[in-house]
Design an enzyme around this catalytic site. Sequence first.
Site, PDB file in Angstrom:
ATOM      1  N   GLU A  31       0.838  -1.200   0.000  1.00 60.74           N
ATOM      2  CA  GLU A  31       0.000   0.000   0.000  1.00 60.74           C
ATOM      3  C   GLU A  31       0.873   1.250   0.000  1.00 60.74           C
ATOM      4  OE1 GLU A  31      -2.370   0.652   3.491  1.00 60.74           O
ATOM      5  OE2 GLU A  31      -0.694   0.343   4.857  1.00 60.74           O
ATOM      6  N   HIS A  33       2.707   4.600   0.900  1.00 63.97           N
ATOM      7  CA  HIS A  33       3.292   5.160   2.129  1.00 63.97           C
ATOM      8  C   HIS A  33       3.884   6.535   1.829  1.00 63.97           C
ATOM      9  CE1 HIS A  33       2.795   1.187   3.919  1.00 63.97           C
ATOM     10  NE2 HIS A  33       3.076   1.730   5.078  1.00 63.97           N
ATOM     11  N   ASP A  42       5.061  -2.263   4.993  1.00 59.77           N
ATOM     12  CA  ASP A  42       4.475  -3.135   6.011  1.00 59.77           C
ATOM     13  C   ASP A  42       5.094  -4.534   5.987  1.00 59.77           C
ATOM     14  OD1 ASP A  42       2.892  -1.004   6.675  1.00 59.77           O
ATOM     15  OD2 ASP A  42       1.081  -1.787   5.745  1.00 59.77           O
ATOM     16  N   HIS A 117       0.557  -4.600   9.360  1.00 60.49           N
ATOM     17  CA  HIS A 117      -0.531  -3.848   8.708  1.00 60.49           C
ATOM     18  C   HIS A 117      -1.749  -3.904   9.622  1.00 60.49           C
ATOM     19  CE1 HIS A 117      -2.917  -2.232   5.404  1.00 60.49           C
ATOM     20  NE2 HIS A 117      -3.702  -3.294   5.396  1.00 60.49           N
ATOM     21  N   GLU A 119      -4.876  -3.169   9.502  1.00 59.07           N
ATOM     22  CA  GLU A 119      -6.161  -3.665   9.033  1.00 59.07           C
ATOM     23  C   GLU A 119      -6.226  -5.189   8.929  1.00 59.07           C
ATOM     24  OE1 GLU A 119      -4.518  -1.110   7.783  1.00 59.07           O
ATOM     25  OE2 GLU A 119      -5.846   0.523   7.187  1.00 59.07           O
ATOM     26  N   HIS A 172       0.863   6.482  10.113  1.00 58.74           N
ATOM     27  CA  HIS A 172       1.112   5.763   8.863  1.00 58.74           C
ATOM     28  C   HIS A 172       2.102   6.556   8.012  1.00 58.74           C
ATOM     29  CE1 HIS A 172       0.253   3.344   5.298  1.00 58.74           C
ATOM     30  NE2 HIS A 172       0.169   4.484   4.626  1.00 58.74           N
ATOM     31  N   GLU A 177       7.309   4.552  11.336  1.00 50.07           N
ATOM     32  CA  GLU A 177       7.610   3.703  10.188  1.00 50.07           C
ATOM     33  C   GLU A 177       8.817   4.226   9.410  1.00 50.07           C
ATOM     34  OE1 GLU A 177       3.763   1.269   8.713  1.00 50.07           O
ATOM     35  OE2 GLU A 177       3.802   3.372   8.077  1.00 50.07           O
TER      36      GLU A 177
END
Length: 259
Positions: A31, A33, A42, A117, A119, A172, A177
């Site tokens: 995804e 970033h 992730d 991740h 989710e 995020h 990260e």
Amino acid sequence: MSKHLIRNMTWEEYRSRTENSFLILPVGATEQHGPHLPLGVDAMLSENLSLAIAERTNAVVAPTLSYGYKSQPTSGGGPMFPGTIDLKGSTITSLVYDLLEEFLADGWKKIMIISGHYENDAFLAEAADLLLRNQNKEFPKVLLSNWWDNISDETIPLVFDEIEFPGWALEHAAIAETSMMMHFLPELVREDRMVDDGIDRPPGYQRFPPSHSLIPASGCLHTAQSSSAEKGRLIIDDVTNNIVSFLEKEFLLDLEIKG
């Protein structure tokens, strides 16, 4: 080349580890970033954290699952960005169920899932629960955790020493990260592409279809300014210590916990 990775082993080497070791399954996503980090953050963080744990415990690390559940706008940027590749929840559950079933058939009694991740977590839990919910004995056992739930309260102010901690939902592609990527894979961080974008706070509801105006065009939910490799090292050392500590208890490991 890591000696802990299944993909680097022969089948005989793999079989010899099942009796006296435990298995780690890293799970991430693909995804967006923001403009400064790669799509695979992730998965990269979960794999490298798994290897850090394996170095301390002599665990075996399975091939990383690099696709995840649907990225939500206020925790991952959402599906509006090219390169965000989403799977349905039923797909994640079924895939991880099948993987766990195969690992148990190979003889593994102790399995740790490391999620990178947010989710994914409910669907990873569903897979493990469906597989083992009718089991009455302690082993086989599956543990599920992630890096953000294993950061000590004492470490957070050291990481967010210049910019106030916004909460994990907005972290995020931000300081945590980015710092961990600077520690593990600095060559993949585009520091010159960092932007000071973000949202003040996520709404208390979800909208379908998602709003394209909810988050900045960069995809960033909070600033990554003040990130550093040293902060990444602080996070990884702290998280590794805390995960190894509960692995020692749950998997009956005889280890010396080192700072």
